[in-house]
Design an enzyme around this catalytic site. Structure first.
Site, mmCIF file in Angstrom:
data_model
loop_
_atom_site.group_PDB
_atom_site.id
_atom_site.type_symbol
_atom_site.label_atom_id
_atom_site.label_comp_id
_atom_site.label_asym_id
_atom_site.label_seq_id
_atom_site.Cartn_x
_atom_site.Cartn_y
_atom_site.Cartn_z
ATOM 1 N N CYS A 95 0.823 -1.215 0.000
ATOM 2 C CA CYS A 95 0.000 0.000 0.000
ATOM 3 C C CYS A 95 0.858 1.265 0.000
ATOM 4 O O CYS A 95 1.427 1.627 -1.012
ATOM 5 C CB CYS A 95 -0.993 -0.036 1.154
ATOM 6 S SG CYS A 95 -2.380 1.098 0.926
ATOM 7 N N ARG A 129 -12.601 6.199 -1.619
ATOM 8 C CA ARG A 129 -11.650 5.140 -1.317
ATOM 9 C C ARG A 129 -12.124 3.810 -1.893
ATOM 10 O O ARG A 129 -13.324 3.583 -2.070
ATOM 11 C CB ARG A 129 -11.444 4.998 0.189
ATOM 12 C CG ARG A 129 -10.954 6.255 0.871
ATOM 13 C CD ARG A 129 -10.563 6.012 2.308
ATOM 14 N NE ARG A 129 -9.355 5.198 2.397
ATOM 15 C CZ ARG A 129 -8.115 5.696 2.318
ATOM 16 N NH1 ARG A 129 -7.930 6.988 2.122
ATOM 17 N NH2 ARG A 129 -7.062 4.906 2.430
ATOM 18 N N HIS A 191 -3.412 -5.544 2.416
ATOM 19 C CA HIS A 191 -3.100 -5.566 3.847
ATOM 20 C C HIS A 191 -3.558 -6.908 4.423
ATOM 21 O O HIS A 191 -3.945 -7.823 3.714
ATOM 22 C CB HIS A 191 -3.858 -4.452 4.565
ATOM 23 C CG HIS A 191 -3.388 -3.076 4.234
ATOM 24 N ND1 HIS A 191 -2.199 -2.564 4.669
ATOM 25 C CD2 HIS A 191 -3.981 -2.083 3.515
ATOM 26 C CE1 HIS A 191 -2.065 -1.322 4.254
ATOM 27 N NE2 HIS A 191 -3.125 -0.997 3.545
#
Length: 242
Positions: A95, A129, A191
């Site tokens: 990320c 997002r 993640h």
């Protein structure tokens, strides 16, 4: 005995969603095979020669945390990281750490950060997002994880995607790509941490590092029943109805 040295870059500011677990996973999978492993943390403001390290990990962070790193990178550490990438050292970048490896990041409000340029790609932020569990197909099989990013990354010449999206957004939510692969550098928006649920991906990174260091290397199989069960459980939920 074979041995690998792992360098955890910026553990003090880049460690969202348990990304530190990726380092623990690599360490355990080496130790279980009788391969030596030493982990060194290299925080903000500390510089040392990187030549002795075989694997580097850079975790995720928010825009503010990434901006904190710019002066540190310009102080010489950035050039050292670029040299290690070009030398074929193994990297896992997640990320924010992934975005740092590109040329630049522009926020959705127009603020621009010039980053390392170790890999040929750029990232532009958006107001919306891209969030959720996702899956993508790679040379190591399917990989599952969790993404939460506003950045839209588009790869340049000479950089291959790490994988193709099965379910989720990936690099930009438009072209079906996820992550980046250049030499022995592996970048992803996943993640979780990503490696414990994806042992084949972890072993791919370890093998790349071992082969670069020793020329010829292999990894003994491990009993990954629990890891595979976790992986398949997530994958089934994500692909139900496709």
């Amino acid at each position: 005995m074979m041995e690998l040295q792992i360098c955890h870059l910026y553990p003090d500011v880049l460690n969202l969603y348990g990304d530190r677990g990726n380092v623990l996973c690599m360490q355990k999978r080496l130790t279980w095979r009788g391969i030596g492993c030493t982990v060194t943390e290299l925080p903000l403001g500390e510089r040392r020669p990187l030549g002795k390290y075989d694997i580097f990990f850079i975790g995720g962070g928010q825009d503010f945390e990434q901006s904190l790193l710019l002066d540190d990178l310009r102080g010489g550490k950035g050039a050292d990281i670029k040299s290690a990438v070009a030398d074929g050292k193994a990297f896992l970048c997640v990320c924010g750490g992934y975005q740092l490896m590109g040329h630049s990041y522009e926020t959705h409000t127009g603020e621009r950060f010039d980053f390392l340029g170790a890999l040929d790609f750029e990232t532009v932020g958006a107001a919306e997002r891209m969030i959720g569990n996702f899956a993508f197909e790679t040379e190591f099989g399917s990989v599952v994880g969790f993404e939460n990013h506003s950045g839209r990354t588009r790869l340049g010449e000479g950089v291959q995607p790490l994988g193709r999206v099965i379910r989720g957004y990936g690099n930009n939510g438009a072209d079906g790509t996820e992550g980046a692969r250049y030499l022995n550098t592996f970048c992803t928006y996943s993640h979780g941490p990503v490696l414990p649920k994806n042992p084949a991906f972890c072993d791919g990174i370890l093998l790349a590092a071992l082969q670069r260091k020793y020329g010829s290397a292999s990894l003994d199989p491990l009993d990954d029943m629990s890891e595979q069960a976790a992986h398949e459980s997530v994958l089934r939920r994500l692909t139900a109805g496709i």
